[in-house]
Motif scaffolding. Sequence first.
Motif, PDB file in Angstrom:
ATOM      1  N   MET A   1       0.821  -1.168  -0.030  1.00  0.00           N
ATOM      2  CA  MET A   1       0.081  -0.078   0.051  1.00  0.00           C
ATOM      3  C   MET A   1       0.885   1.257   0.043  1.00  0.00           C
ATOM      4  O   MET A   1       0.450   2.397  -0.494  1.00  0.00           O
ATOM      5  CB  MET A   1      -0.930  -0.004   1.084  1.00  0.00           C
ATOM      6  CG  MET A   1      -1.929  -1.133   1.075  1.00  0.00           C
ATOM      7  SD  MET A   1      -2.956  -0.988  -0.320  1.00  0.00           S
ATOM      8  CE  MET A   1      -3.432  -2.761  -0.647  1.00  0.00           C
TER       9      MET A   1
ATOM     10  N   GLU B   1       0.194   4.705  -1.966  1.00  0.00           N
ATOM     11  CA  GLU B   1       0.069   6.036  -1.712  1.00  0.00           C
ATOM     12  C   GLU B   1       1.285   6.887  -2.055  1.00  0.00           C
ATOM     13  O   GLU B   1       0.991   8.169  -2.165  1.00  0.00           O
ATOM     14  CB  GLU B   1       0.463   5.946   0.071  1.00  0.00           C
ATOM     15  CG  GLU B   1      -0.820   5.181   0.868  1.00  0.00           C
ATOM     16  CD  GLU B   1      -0.938   5.715   2.066  1.00  0.00           C
ATOM     17  OE1 GLU B   1      -0.542   4.838   2.956  1.00  0.00           O
ATOM     18  OE2 GLU B   1      -1.234   7.014   2.395  1.00  0.00           O
TER      19      GLU B   1
ATOM     20  N   VAL C   1      -6.850   7.501  -3.887  1.00  0.00           N
ATOM     21  CA  VAL C   1      -6.524   7.033  -2.644  1.00  0.00           C
ATOM     22  C   VAL C   1      -7.210   7.582  -1.425  1.00  0.00           C
ATOM     23  O   VAL C   1      -7.740   6.958  -0.576  1.00  0.00           O
ATOM     24  CB  VAL C   1      -4.792   7.330  -2.300  1.00  0.00           C
ATOM     25  CG1 VAL C   1      -4.652   6.981  -1.039  1.00  0.00           C
ATOM     26  CG2 VAL C   1      -4.374   6.606  -3.528  1.00  0.00           C
TER      27      VAL C   1
ATOM     28  N   LEU D   1     -10.379   6.227  -0.940  1.00  0.00           N
ATOM     29  CA  LEU D   1     -10.435   4.988  -0.129  1.00  0.00           C
ATOM     30  C   LEU D   1     -10.665   5.317   1.611  1.00  0.00           C
ATOM     31  O   LEU D   1     -10.827   4.465   2.463  1.00  0.00           O
ATOM     32  CB  LEU D   1      -9.142   4.281  -0.440  1.00  0.00           C
ATOM     33  CG  LEU D   1      -8.977   2.625  -0.182  1.00  0.00           C
ATOM     34  CD1 LEU D   1     -10.118   1.923  -0.818  1.00  0.00           C
ATOM     35  CD2 LEU D   1      -7.683   2.280  -0.590  1.00  0.00           C
ATOM     36  N   ARG D   2     -10.072   6.380   1.976  1.00  0.00           N
ATOM     37  CA  ARG D   2     -10.025   6.826   3.288  1.00  0.00           C
ATOM     38  C   ARG D   2     -11.545   7.247   3.579  1.00  0.00           C
ATOM     39  O   ARG D   2     -11.982   8.242   2.898  1.00  0.00           O
ATOM     40  CB  ARG D   2      -8.992   8.065   3.490  1.00  0.00           C
ATOM     41  CG  ARG D   2      -7.684   7.586   3.119  1.00  0.00           C
ATOM     42  CD  ARG D   2      -6.570   8.469   3.930  1.00  0.00           C
ATOM     43  NE  ARG D   2      -5.399   8.215   3.635  1.00  0.00           N
ATOM     44  CZ  ARG D   2      -4.795   7.148   3.953  1.00  0.00           C
ATOM     45  NH1 ARG D   2      -5.204   6.429   4.790  1.00  0.00           N
ATOM     46  NH2 ARG D   2      -3.321   7.049   3.646  1.00  0.00           N
TER      47      ARG D   2
ATOM     48  N   HIS E   1      -4.386   8.498  10.010  1.00  0.00           N
ATOM     49  CA  HIS E   1      -5.267   7.891   9.247  1.00  0.00           C
ATOM     50  C   HIS E   1      -5.299   6.054   9.517  1.00  0.00           C
ATOM     51  O   HIS E   1      -4.268   5.901  10.123  1.00  0.00           O
ATOM     52  CB  HIS E   1      -5.060   7.777   7.806  1.00  0.00           C
ATOM     53  CG  HIS E   1      -5.358   9.014   7.211  1.00  0.00           C
ATOM     54  ND1 HIS E   1      -6.410   9.647   6.632  1.00  0.00           N
ATOM     55  CD2 HIS E   1      -4.308   9.839   6.514  1.00  0.00           C
ATOM     56  CE1 HIS E   1      -6.147  10.938   6.509  1.00  0.00           C
ATOM     57  NE2 HIS E   1      -4.993  11.065   6.190  1.00  0.00           N
TER      58      HIS E   1
ATOM     59  N   ILE F   1      -4.293   1.931   5.586  1.00  0.00           N
ATOM     60  CA  ILE F   1      -4.904   1.774   4.527  1.00  0.00           C
ATOM     61  C   ILE F   1      -5.073   0.153   4.305  1.00  0.00           C
ATOM     62  O   ILE F   1      -5.803  -0.209   3.608  1.00  0.00           O
ATOM     63  CB  ILE F   1      -3.988   2.440   3.170  1.00  0.00           C
ATOM     64  CG1 ILE F   1      -4.976   2.653   2.001  1.00  0.00           C
ATOM     65  CG2 ILE F   1      -2.882   1.898   2.868  1.00  0.00           C
ATOM     66  CD1 ILE F   1      -4.542   3.534   0.859  1.00  0.00           C
TER      67      ILE F   1
ATOM     68  N   THR G   1      -8.484  -0.803   5.729  1.00  0.00           N
ATOM     69  CA  THR G   1      -9.242  -0.489   4.960  1.00  0.00           C
ATOM     70  C   THR G   1      -9.552  -1.397   3.616  1.00  0.00           C
ATOM     71  O   THR G   1     -10.668  -1.874   3.375  1.00  0.00           O
ATOM     72  CB  THR G   1      -9.151   1.035   4.176  1.00  0.00           C
ATOM     73  OG1 THR G   1      -8.719   1.875   5.377  1.00  0.00           O
ATOM     74  CG2 THR G   1     -10.450   1.754   3.798  1.00  0.00           C
TER      75      THR G   1
END
Lengths: 321, 279
Positions: free
Chosen positions: A217, A221, A241, A244-245, A305, A308, A311
């Motif tokens: 990931m 990013e 991206v 996705l958050r 965050h 990722i 997620t």
Amino acid sequence: MPQIFVENLEKRFRVAERKAGLWGAVRGLVHRRYREVEALHEVSFSIEQGELVGYIGPNGAGKSTTIKILSGILVPSGGRCEVNGLIPWENRIKHVAHIGVVFGQRTQLWWDLPVIESFELLRDIYRVSPADFTRTSDELIELLELSPLLDVPVRQLSLGQRMRCDLAASLIHQPDILFLDEPTIGLDAVAKLAMRSFVQRQNKERGTTVLLTTHDMDDIEALCTRLLLINHGTLLMDGTVKDLRSDERRVLVDFEGVPQLSAEHASFARERNGSRVIFRVRGRVPEFIADITAHYSVHDLMVEHPPIEETVAELYRKSVR
Amino acid sequence: MNAISKSLWHAYLAVAVTRFKMVLQYRAAAFAGFGTQLFWGFIKVMVFVAFFEATNEVQPMTFSEVLVYIWLGQGLLALLPWNVDAEIANDIRTGGVVYELLRPLDLYSFWFARTLAFRAAPTLLRLTPMLIFAYWVLPLIGFSEWALPLPDSFASGLLFVFSVVATLALSTAFTMVMHVALIWTISGEGFNRMMPGIVPVFAGLIVPLPLFPDWLQPFLYWQPFRGMADVPFRIYSGHIPVDEAFFEIAMQWFWFAVIVVLGYRLLIRARTRLVVQGG
């Protein structure tokens, strides 16, 4: 017309299967049973020239299959696909002259040859003029720091060195499009960073369209403006991206001593480890922090965050057939 | 030839030359092969010495024609299509063939170039010392009666060279059929065990073809392996006279064309079922 255009792409494989054990093996000799595996199901997307797109999904999701169809190696079972206005598998020879491909798991260099001889052979295969070859290879050798490796047979290279050479090899003929299938697999941190900055530069300065598959990931990013997410042969997401958050944040708080959290605050806590508590908060993060610092004595505090990976793993799990 | 097709030709040539250089690295194998073939060459010569001493009848070949057959056979053994290129077999087994399909080249011609080098390089490594030994060294060490004679005539020698070129093409085309078949069989072991038992017999390397019984001759005549040894050897010794040699070389090219078409069509079929592993 976008540079890469895919519509309702389908790919089914027929896989021979047999029951385990000796009896299964004997039966397999007489009567073969086949199972249909659907590698791609109604996959549609389009990519404009100069985009840098990440293509992610768990193992066996259909990433490599897509890349092999886009590069003219596999023929799909259905759907439409055009790259640079050509149907890849129908115009394979014309098509592949304008694309570069790296499969991270295997090398395109000739195992027993020194690296430079592989480059020269590719020059002849792609019919690159000597002047163009000198210019391109000098540039690649400088950017990827290949000069100490040129006379080394490929089998003696480390994985990171080999991958740099492979990347250079895929660009000798200056393709408009670069497909990278797991280019950072197995690389150490330094090699990964070198790979990323090179790909980024190639995309920015030359305008090369890049489609890259990865499990890392951080690759996504660091590199990609856009993301395609696939599982079980179906496209789950096509976005940035950022998309996705969610608005969820992890709030990491180090209290002075072990805190006695109120019931309301405790409901946000996900992990507790002595004086450290990790909260999950959706929206209204400043208010939450103000509330916490007002009620407890806080030693240190951090907002981040959610990773990722989590997620993405969540999306994979949701897509179970 | 226009510029594009010229550079395309250059691409295939580069592939062949590269593979050629790589195979030439296997010098140890070539020297060992030379030793073995020399040993068997002597045994074969002794067998035929005994054979010609034991018979009073006029045989279909003279002893000197048989000598040519034996020594050229030992020198050109590696030219026979008796094995598959381990590199191509490995590419097919591991799925490395994907990179071959990514090149702007016709797959058959691409592999043909590689296969040509795979057949030619080891042959060249073995033929040269074998010719030197059989022609120069044998008389020096007292075996002048067993030495390789010169070609029957200058014309025979020249036609022999043309015929060997055809042999190389023919043998490469046949090896290509095996390479394409690997897409189905995956492992090359089957070919590597089966072909050494079949090819040398029909090419004439075990017993020269003219010495087989008369009733077998029509069958032996109409098969492609003859063009891989028997034809060039008999052109060299004059057993096939110069005026017939042209026809025999044309026959070699005829078989070449047939086998290329076979291999090419097989590859088209293979291509449609090719599922590259690790998809």
